[in-house]
Write a protein that holds these residues in place. Structure first.
Motif, PDB file in Angstrom:
ATOM      1  N   GLY A   1      14.297 -10.702 -29.297  1.00 28.17           N
ATOM      2  CA  GLY A   1      13.779 -10.795 -27.609  1.00 28.17           C
ATOM      3  C   GLY A   1      14.027 -12.007 -27.076  1.00 28.17           C
ATOM      4  O   GLY A   1      13.713 -12.083 -25.560  1.00 28.17           O
ATOM      5  N   GLU A   2      14.638 -12.902 -27.566  1.00 24.16           N
ATOM      6  CA  GLU A   2      14.745 -14.286 -26.747  1.00 24.16           C
ATOM      7  C   GLU A   2      15.979 -14.412 -25.703  1.00 24.16           C
ATOM      8  O   GLU A   2      16.831 -13.689 -26.062  1.00 24.16           O
ATOM      9  CB  GLU A   2      14.737 -15.429 -27.624  1.00 24.16           C
ATOM     10  N   THR A   3      15.744 -14.777 -24.780  1.00 27.77           N
ATOM     11  CA  THR A   3      16.998 -15.067 -23.968  1.00 27.77           C
ATOM     12  C   THR A   3      17.274 -16.542 -23.812  1.00 27.77           C
ATOM     13  O   THR A   3      16.334 -17.354 -23.945  1.00 27.77           O
ATOM     14  CB  THR A   3      16.826 -14.498 -22.610  1.00 27.77           C
ATOM     15  N   LEU A   4      18.531 -16.802 -23.316  1.00 30.07           N
ATOM     16  CA  LEU A   4      18.859 -18.282 -23.069  1.00 30.07           C
ATOM     17  C   LEU A   4      17.636 -18.935 -21.975  1.00 30.07           C
ATOM     18  O   LEU A   4      17.208 -20.061 -21.962  1.00 30.07           O
ATOM     19  CB  LEU A   4      20.222 -18.823 -22.698  1.00 30.07           C
ATOM     20  N   GLY A   5      17.404 -18.071 -20.976  1.00 25.04           N
ATOM     21  CA  GLY A   5      16.255 -18.534 -19.963  1.00 25.04           C
ATOM     22  C   GLY A   5      15.189 -18.834 -20.701  1.00 25.04           C
ATOM     23  O   GLY A   5      14.185 -19.794 -20.122  1.00 25.04           O
ATOM     24  N   LYS A   6      14.345 -17.820 -21.435  1.00 25.07           N
ATOM     25  CA  LYS A   6      13.422 -18.215 -22.108  1.00 25.07           C
ATOM     26  C   LYS A   6      13.319 -19.273 -22.962  1.00 25.07           C
ATOM     27  O   LYS A   6      12.395 -20.190 -22.968  1.00 25.07           O
ATOM     28  CB  LYS A   6      12.766 -16.996 -23.049  1.00 25.07           C
ATOM     29  N   ILE A   7      14.407 -19.602 -23.827  1.00 23.20           N
ATOM     30  CA  ILE A   7      14.445 -20.805 -24.757  1.00 23.20           C
ATOM     31  C   ILE A   7      14.465 -21.979 -23.663  1.00 23.20           C
ATOM     32  O   ILE A   7      13.821 -22.927 -24.075  1.00 23.20           O
ATOM     33  CB  ILE A   7      15.761 -20.570 -25.358  1.00 23.20           C
ATOM     34  N   ALA A   8      15.382 -22.036 -22.578  1.00 24.50           N
ATOM     35  CA  ALA A   8      15.337 -23.264 -21.683  1.00 24.50           C
ATOM     36  C   ALA A   8      14.124 -23.527 -20.977  1.00 24.50           C
ATOM     37  O   ALA A   8      13.468 -24.650 -20.870  1.00 24.50           O
ATOM     38  CB  ALA A   8      16.173 -22.872 -20.612  1.00 24.50           C
ATOM     39  N   LYS A   9      13.100 -22.561 -20.501  1.00 32.46           N
ATOM     40  CA  LYS A   9      11.818 -22.527 -20.065  1.00 32.46           C
ATOM     41  C   LYS A   9      10.892 -23.304 -21.300  1.00 32.46           C
ATOM     42  O   LYS A   9      10.104 -24.186 -20.933  1.00 32.46           O
ATOM     43  CB  LYS A   9      11.295 -21.187 -19.672  1.00 32.46           C
TER      44      LYS A   9
END
Length: 125
Positions: A80-88
């Protein structure tokens, strides 16, 4: 007494598996040493120290080194993770996903396609 105050910091250090950890109490001041795996883990410890002791605590002295300064962190992707969520999570800014993508082009061909259990480098900014 001061050791008990900072017990949450010591517990976090154990959870993060801080290497060469040493803790001493001297004249009402807690002294801690150790080596975090990455800068992100060091930042987590400092955030916890400030949460407990305030912005400039005078009753603790911490000397935390970093074993791998070439990266900010290493992250294993969860479902369920995205690079955007990880960056946040790491930078507080989802738009910094491009920096994570650029640091992992050996593993990622498209920033929209990441998979659980991939280990990504979170670069220093």
């Amino acid at each position: 007494m001061v050791r008990a105050k900072y017990q949450d910091v010591l517990d976090l250090g154990e959870k993060l598996n801080i290497q060469d950890g040493k803790v001493e109490e001297d004249n009402g001041k807690l002294k801690v040493w150790g080596t975090a795996s990455t800068q992100y883990e060091k930042d987590l410890l400092w955030d916890k120290i400030k949460e407990v002791g305030g912005e400039n605590p005078s009753d603790i002295m911490a000397d935390i080194k970093v074993a791998d300064e070439s990266v900010y962190a290493r992250h294993t992707v969860s479902s369920g993770e995205t690079l955007g969520k990880i960056a946040k999570h790491y930078y507080g800014d989802a738009s910094k996903y491009q920096q994570i993508y650029q640091a992992n082009t050996d593993k990622l061909k498209n920033p929209d396609l990441i998979y659980p259990d991939q280990e990504l480098i979170i670069p220093n900014l």
